[in-house]
Design a protein around this motif. Structure first.
Motif, PDB file in Angstrom:
ATOM      1  N   PRO A 109      63.428  26.519 127.412  1.00  0.00           N
ATOM      2  CA  PRO A 109      63.903  26.485 128.800  1.00  0.00           C
ATOM      3  C   PRO A 109      63.419  27.642 129.667  1.00  0.00           C
ATOM      4  O   PRO A 109      62.999  27.431 130.796  1.00  0.00           O
ATOM      5  N   LEU A 110      63.474  28.858 129.120  1.00  0.00           N
ATOM      6  CA  LEU A 110      63.101  30.010 129.928  1.00  0.00           C
ATOM      7  C   LEU A 110      61.636  29.921 130.361  1.00  0.00           C
ATOM      8  O   LEU A 110      61.297  30.107 131.535  1.00  0.00           O
ATOM      9  N   GLY A 111      60.766  29.620 129.375  1.00  0.00           N
ATOM     10  CA  GLY A 111      59.347  29.497 129.694  1.00  0.00           C
ATOM     11  C   GLY A 111      59.094  28.347 130.638  1.00  0.00           C
ATOM     12  O   GLY A 111      58.265  28.425 131.545  1.00  0.00           O
ATOM     13  N   MET A 112      59.853  27.275 130.440  1.00  0.00           N
ATOM     14  CA  MET A 112      59.725  26.106 131.312  1.00  0.00           C
ATOM     15  C   MET A 112      60.025  26.488 132.750  1.00  0.00           C
ATOM     16  O   MET A 112      59.294  26.137 133.680  1.00  0.00           O
ATOM     17  N   LEU A 113      61.109  27.253 132.916  1.00  0.00           N
ATOM     18  CA  LEU A 113      61.494  27.678 134.255  1.00  0.00           C
ATOM     19  C   LEU A 113      60.389  28.497 134.898  1.00  0.00           C
ATOM     20  O   LEU A 113      60.006  28.280 136.055  1.00  0.00           O
ATOM     21  N   PHE A 114      59.866  29.442 134.119  1.00  0.00           N
ATOM     22  CA  PHE A 114      58.822  30.338 134.619  1.00  0.00           C
ATOM     23  C   PHE A 114      57.577  29.538 135.009  1.00  0.00           C
ATOM     24  O   PHE A 114      57.002  29.732 136.099  1.00  0.00           O
ATOM     25  N   ALA A 115      57.161  28.628 134.137  1.00  0.00           N
ATOM     26  CA  ALA A 115      55.963  27.842 134.410  1.00  0.00           C
ATOM     27  C   ALA A 115      56.175  26.936 135.621  1.00  0.00           C
ATOM     28  O   ALA A 115      55.298  26.800 136.489  1.00  0.00           O
ATOM     29  N   ALA A 116      57.363  26.318 135.690  1.00  0.00           N
ATOM     30  CA  ALA A 116      57.633  25.420 136.812  1.00  0.00           C
ATOM     31  C   ALA A 116      57.592  26.189 138.126  1.00  0.00           C
ATOM     32  O   ALA A 116      57.037  25.731 139.130  1.00  0.00           O
ATOM     33  N   LEU A 117      58.150  27.382 138.082  1.00  0.00           N
ATOM     34  CA  LEU A 117      58.195  28.241 139.263  1.00  0.00           C
ATOM     35  C   LEU A 117      56.784  28.623 139.708  1.00  0.00           C
ATOM     36  O   LEU A 117      56.408  28.461 140.877  1.00  0.00           O
TER      37      LEU A 117
END
Lengths: 489, 496, 119
Positions: free
Chosen positions: A79-87
């Motif tokens: 989730p954390l990496g997903m958030l960062f990448a999506a951002l």
């Protein structure tokens, strides 16, 4: 399209885009910029389509190569990496629109190199976000440093090159001198570098060594700009504004705090750290950086440097929130990454917009500029309010969670720091807003300018809107980060 | 009789026999073609031998069917296979890529002699590697050295002559020291076969001559390997030699000397001298540390591009020696890996230099200001190889540095100090490589009217092959790794 | 008496050091090469010395003569090879000196260095 393929695609797509941009760049600038936008948009599509799978609890991963036994290049989406990448991917689109307006509006040189390296940097960001172990993360961390150096040195005059050397020197020296030894040490004691929920060091390390290793990580990850390794960030402000906006408010610095969160949560483990008293210094170091950087920001006369010091303070906010070691504050840290990203990129966009329209860079020149550039200054106001943490902006949400976390653990250092720094933030942002809207111009500008080019206005309006939207609709983000196996166990 | 049984002998004999034929070839371009094909054959033989070694551990071959220890025995282990790959690979790649560079530096009338000397050097190096006889090593060492002097002296700058003279003097002193050491051992044991020597030193009562011999041999080979402070010959020889020659020799010549040094110290002396560890930890480790720090420091201030890379080579020799001087399995493996990886990085760097040399007569750093705009492919390859030299992850250099640091960390407090030294010197490497990159990419071209083109395609292809190998072996290092760890195990198996 | 009895080894050491001394101190490149040759000759002496067996003769097997003591022939063979190597080295060295003379006009080391200093 399998999710493994999607992960690899998100790293390769910007690289392919870079090649395309390099080929078309010299003779077809329009095609080049269209290609940039297309790459950014398709990257965003690829990254965002991973989201449903993640929300369903899947953790897609892919192993690329095994260099030495136990030493692999591996990607895993959490989730954390997903958030960062999506951002990062979403903001790349906005930033590309902005770049087109800015680079053309200012007749910058070497525009092709600029777009190529931007795409390479984004590829590195994707690599960092999806890295499945520390080594993979480290590789892309270094790629990010190297690919952004020419962007910082873009202008090419001697003053810029000196600043860029400071930038590269600090980031490379800390990463090779501290971060890498820390990784090797970890590998020695734990035998693995995989990001594992709950950490890998528990039982392998104890006593003062834990604090020392944590210090190697925190100061080795220079991109997080915890004092005293923050000097590169003000130095990087010599870069063109789109670089400062996306890279030095979002991608690079967030890569730093993201790495620290990853290390604390998935290498040390939150519970392990909270039992280990030698790691307590982190909170104090971060709190000190928050206050000190805010005070330095008060004294800045250059708008971009002020924003840089504000960034340093806000980054340490995230580090401090992590160091509180409570689930609520970890969630707050994650949301703050997003909130600060939207807010700070808006502020930088505004600064670049002012520069493009009026060539003004100093704060005292900004009296009355709100009347000439209402869109820009409105966006600036929203960004600044988010930095302070005033509703209805995203900054409020993250501060709420961080405060809640610190009350949960009766952490008075953190509480006092948050209150003091909020006051300091207000002290350096509110006067700018006040002067811009409510004072008259002392001298009329030589060029009777209005708003900046349309592309710039579109971009900064979009990010300002995102800042407000994140306040109104923060539930999806909360759902994502509070997943099991995400931030909280 | 199958041809493949004779591979160890063919490895040496093929280039040696073709060398005199090359002298006779007066058709333009023919000497190059023949030398390249020969080198390619040598490389193919090396690959064949490596395959055999990977299957069956080691190959022995009795020259003229004379039984060892009376006859000369060729002995190919995984360690030799590693070195054979480096030497023949470097020779082949530089020859294939370097024709135009050599043509511009060496007149056509002298080329037959040049290529003959090149093949002799190749034959000498491979001879040192495959032979199992101490005196034979001396002979091949001198063949390789004399041929190296010749091809270095082919450089067009006159400063190459004093440099090569110095190399000749120091190289000969080194070889003579080695010869004295061999003599002393022969006196005490009556054998020249390395394997036999080890067994027989065991039976010698009085160890003092052996100790003296170990001193002479270590010193002599350290001279050949340019171990600090015996390195004085190297920087100028590499700086003023023809570019392609520098690429070839930088990739392999010092490593071959180190190979002999390690073989002697670990296989022959290790078990027999109680003070063996002292030799490494007290004597060689400080030298390695000084080499790493001082040579990197000098490289930071060097003004000539090739000189800068030459000093960097000295530091890299230090790394290899440092790994070996830990006298442990991980340390030795790391050192051997670094042999391979440094050959990749330095080979690629010097090939990029050869590309630059096609367009610039003088390679002072100031002349290269802004060159990346005119020669983007060359400089991009230079950057890749430079990153490998620094040890950035994803490149071959990272693998060996990683292994070296983790080997050092197992040594306790001393290890932490060594790690600090490796880190400092890596940062110095960042500085000196970055000086070049910054100047090439962000410097202004000296005069607007002076424009240069990209290097010839063929040379570029060779440079890029070498540069990309740095990436390939940085991600998939299994081949050199299996050879290196097997060699380290065999070198250490005699450890008491 | 044992120390004196090893006089050949003493000679080896003296000749070796004489050669090395010449190589280091002489500025003239030809003299350096002469020193190098002396240095190498010392090693030849070492090898020749060690092959000698007390009362030994040339290793030629004769019919009817049993229990003959031979000197060891191998070092002699080795040193023949080493001599060839030495000659080649000297020849190559001299060739380089000739080219130095051609391009610098001198064979004194310090003068050569001074000439390059201006470059």
């Amino acid at each position: 399209m399998t999710s493994e393929f999607q992960i690899l695609l998100s790293i390769l797509l910007p690289l392919a885009g870079a090649v395309g941009i390099a080929i078309t760049g010299r003779h077809y600038p329009n095609l080049r910029e269209a290609l940039t936008l297309f790459t950014a948009a398709s990257l965003t599509a690829v990254v965002w389509t991973l989201l449903p799978e993640l929300l369903a609890g899947e953790r897609p991963s892919v192993r690329v190569a095994e260099m030495l036994p136990g030493l692999t290049i591996e990607f895993q989406v959490e989730p954390l990496g997903m958030l960062f990448a999506a951002l990062a991917s979403l903001l790349w689109i906005v930033n590309s629109i902005y770049s087109i307006g800015y680079m053309r509006g200012n007749n910058e040189r070497h525009q092709t190199r600029f777009y190529v390296l931007f795409a390479v940097a984004l590829s590195a960001v994707m690599g960092i976000a999806f890295a499945g172990n520390l080594l993979t993360l480290f590789i892309f961390y270094e790629v990010l440093t190297l690919s952004t150096y020419p962007l910082v040195a873009h202008k090419g005059d001697s003053k810029t090159v000196v600043s860029a050397r400071t930038y590269l020197g600090i980031l490379l020296a800390t990463s090779i001198g501290l971060f890498l030894p820390a990784i090797i040490w970890t590998y020695q004691v734990a035998g693995t570098l995989d990001f594992t929920p709950g950490g890998i060091l528990d039982g392998n390390l104890a006593g003062p060594a834990v604090g020392l290793l944590l210090a190697l990580y925190v100061f080795g990850i220079g991109k997080a700009a915890v004092m005293p390794v923050h000097r590169w960030l003000p130095a990087a402000m010599v870069a063109p504004t789109p670089v400062s906006a996306l890279l030095h408010a979002v991608a690079v610095v967030k890569a730093g705090v993201f790495t620290i969160i990853k290390v604390v949560v998935f290498i040390f483990g939150v519970e392990f750290l909270s039992t280990e008293s030698s790691a307590d210094w982190l909170l104090i170091a971060a709190a000190f950086t928050v206050i000190a950087a805010s005070i330095v920001a008060l004294r800045q006369s250059n708008l971009k440097r002020l924003l840089a010091y504000s960034t340093i303070a806000q980054l340490s906010y995230v580090v401090m929130a992590v160091a509180i070691l409570k689930p609520l504050s970890e969630i707050g840290a994650t949301i703050h990454i997003a909130a600060h990203a939207f807010g700070k990129i808006t502020l930088f966009f505004a600064a670049g917009s002012i520069y493009t329209a009026s060539k003004k860079t100093e704060i005292h020149q900004l009296r009355g500029i709100g009347r000439r550039m209402p869109w820009t200054m409105a966006a600036f106001t929203i960004g600044a309010l988010s930095m302070i943490g005033v509703p209805p902006t995203a900054g409020f949400v993250s501060k709420w969670y961080i405060l809640a976390g610190s009350f949960q653990s009766d952490n008075y250092i953190a509480i006092v720091t948050i209150i003091v720094s909020t006051a300091l933030n207000a002290m350096y942002f509110l006067p700018i807003i006040f002067y811009a809207w409510f004072c008259r111009e002392e001298v009329a500008p030589t060029n009777d300018h209005g708003e900046a080019p349309l592309a710039i206005v579109i971009a900064l309006t979009a990010t300002a809107a995102l800042t407000v939207l994140l306040f109104l609709f923060n539930q999806p983000v909360l759902d994502l980060v509070s997943q099991p196996g995400g931030m909280s166990k | 009789m199958i041809l493949t049984d004779h591979l160890p002998a063919l490895q040496v004999v093929v280039p040696m026999l073709i060398a005199p034929l090359v002298v006779l070839m007066r058709v333009r371009g023919l000497p190059w073609a023949v030398a390249t094909v020969t080198s390619l054959m040598a490389f193919a033989i090396a690959v064949g031998l490596t395959n055999t070694v990977l299957d069956s551990y080691s190959v022995t071959y009795e020259m003229g069917s004379w039984r060892a220890p009376y006859g000369i025995e060729l002995h190919v282990t995984s360690f030799s296979a590693l070195l054979l790959l480096i030497v023949t690979g470097a020779s082949t790649l530089t020859l294939v890529a370097g024709k135009q560079s050599i043509d511009t530096e060496i007149g056509h009338d002298r080329q037959p002699l040049f290529y003959a000397a090149w093949l002799l050097a190749l034959s000498g190096f491979t001879g040192i590697i495959v032979t199992g006889d101490a005196f034979n090593i001396f002979v091949f060492m001198e063949i390789a050295s004399l041929a190296s002097y010749v091809i270095i002296a082919a450089g067009s700058d006159r400063r190459v002559l004093p440099a090569v003279f110095k190399y000749l003097i120091m190289g000969t002193i080194g070889a003579t020291f080695y010869l004295i050491g061999i003599g002393l051992i022969y006196m005490m044991t009556g054998t020249l076969n390395l394997a036999d020597m080890e067994a027989r030193i065991h039976e010698v009562g009085e160890l003092r001559p052996i100790l003296v011999a170990a001193g002479f041999i270590t010193l002599g080979l350290a001279l050949k390997a340019a171990v600090f402070p015996l390195h004085a010959w190297l920087p100028h020889s590499y700086t003023y030699a023809p570019h392609i020659v520098t690429a070839f020799l930088a990739a392999c010549s010092t490593k071959v000397a180190l190979y002999v040094l390690l073989r002697f110290d670990f296989l022959v002396f290790q078990q027999n001298l109680s003070t063996h560890e002292v030799q490494f930890t007290v004597f060689l480790m400080p030298l390695a540390v000084f080499a790493i720090l001082i040579a990197s420091g000098v490289a930071v201030f060097e003004r000539n591009l090739k000189g800068l890379l030459a000093y960097s080579s000295l530091a890299q020799v230090g790394y290899i020696l440092l790994g070996a001087s830990l006298v442990s399995m991980p340390g030795l493996t790391a050192g051997l890996m670094h042999m391979f990886n440094h050959a990749l990085a330095k080979g690629a760097l010097f090939l990029a230099v050869a590309c630059l040399g096609m367009r610039f007569t003088r390679l002072e750093l100031v002349n290269l200001s802004g060159v990346a705009r005119q020669m983007p492919w060359t400089m991009a390859a230079f950057v890749l190889a430079g990153l490998s030299l620094i040890g950035v992850p994803g490149t071959a250099g990272f693998i060996s540095k990683w292994m070296l640091i983790s080997a050092a960390l197992q040594e306790g407090a001393l290890g932490v100090a060594l790690v600090a030294i490796i880190v400092v010197s890596s940062l110095l490497a960042v500085v000196y490589i970055w000086r070049v990159i910054e100047l090439a990419y962000f410097g202004d071209p000296p005069e607007a009217g002076q424009s240069v083109n990209e290097a010839p395609v063929w040379l570029l292809v060779g440079t890029w092959v070498a540069a990309l190998m740095n990436i390939y072996f940085g991600i998939i290092p299994s081949l050199p790794l299996s050879l290196a760890s097997e060699s380290a195990a065999s070198l250490l198996q005699h450890l008491p | 008496m044992e120390l004196l009895g090893l006089y050949n080894y003493w000679a080896f050491a003296v000749v070796l050091m004489t050669g090395l001394y010449a190589v280091i101190t002489k500025g003239n490149l030809i003299k350096k090469l002469i020193g190098l040759s002396i240095f190498q000759s010392a090693v030849f002496l070492l090898y020749i010395t060690m092959n000698k067996v007390d009362g030994g003769t040339a290793p030629i097997v004769q019919k009817g003569v049993a229990d003959q003591v031979f000197s060891n022939p191998l070092p002699q063979v080795l040193i023949l090879t080493a001599i060839v190597v030495g000659i080649s080295t000297t020849a190559l060295g001299l060739a380089i000196v000739i080219r130095i003379k051609e391009s610098y006009g001198t064979i004194e080391e310090h003068e050569v260095q001074n000439l390059d200093h201006d470059l």
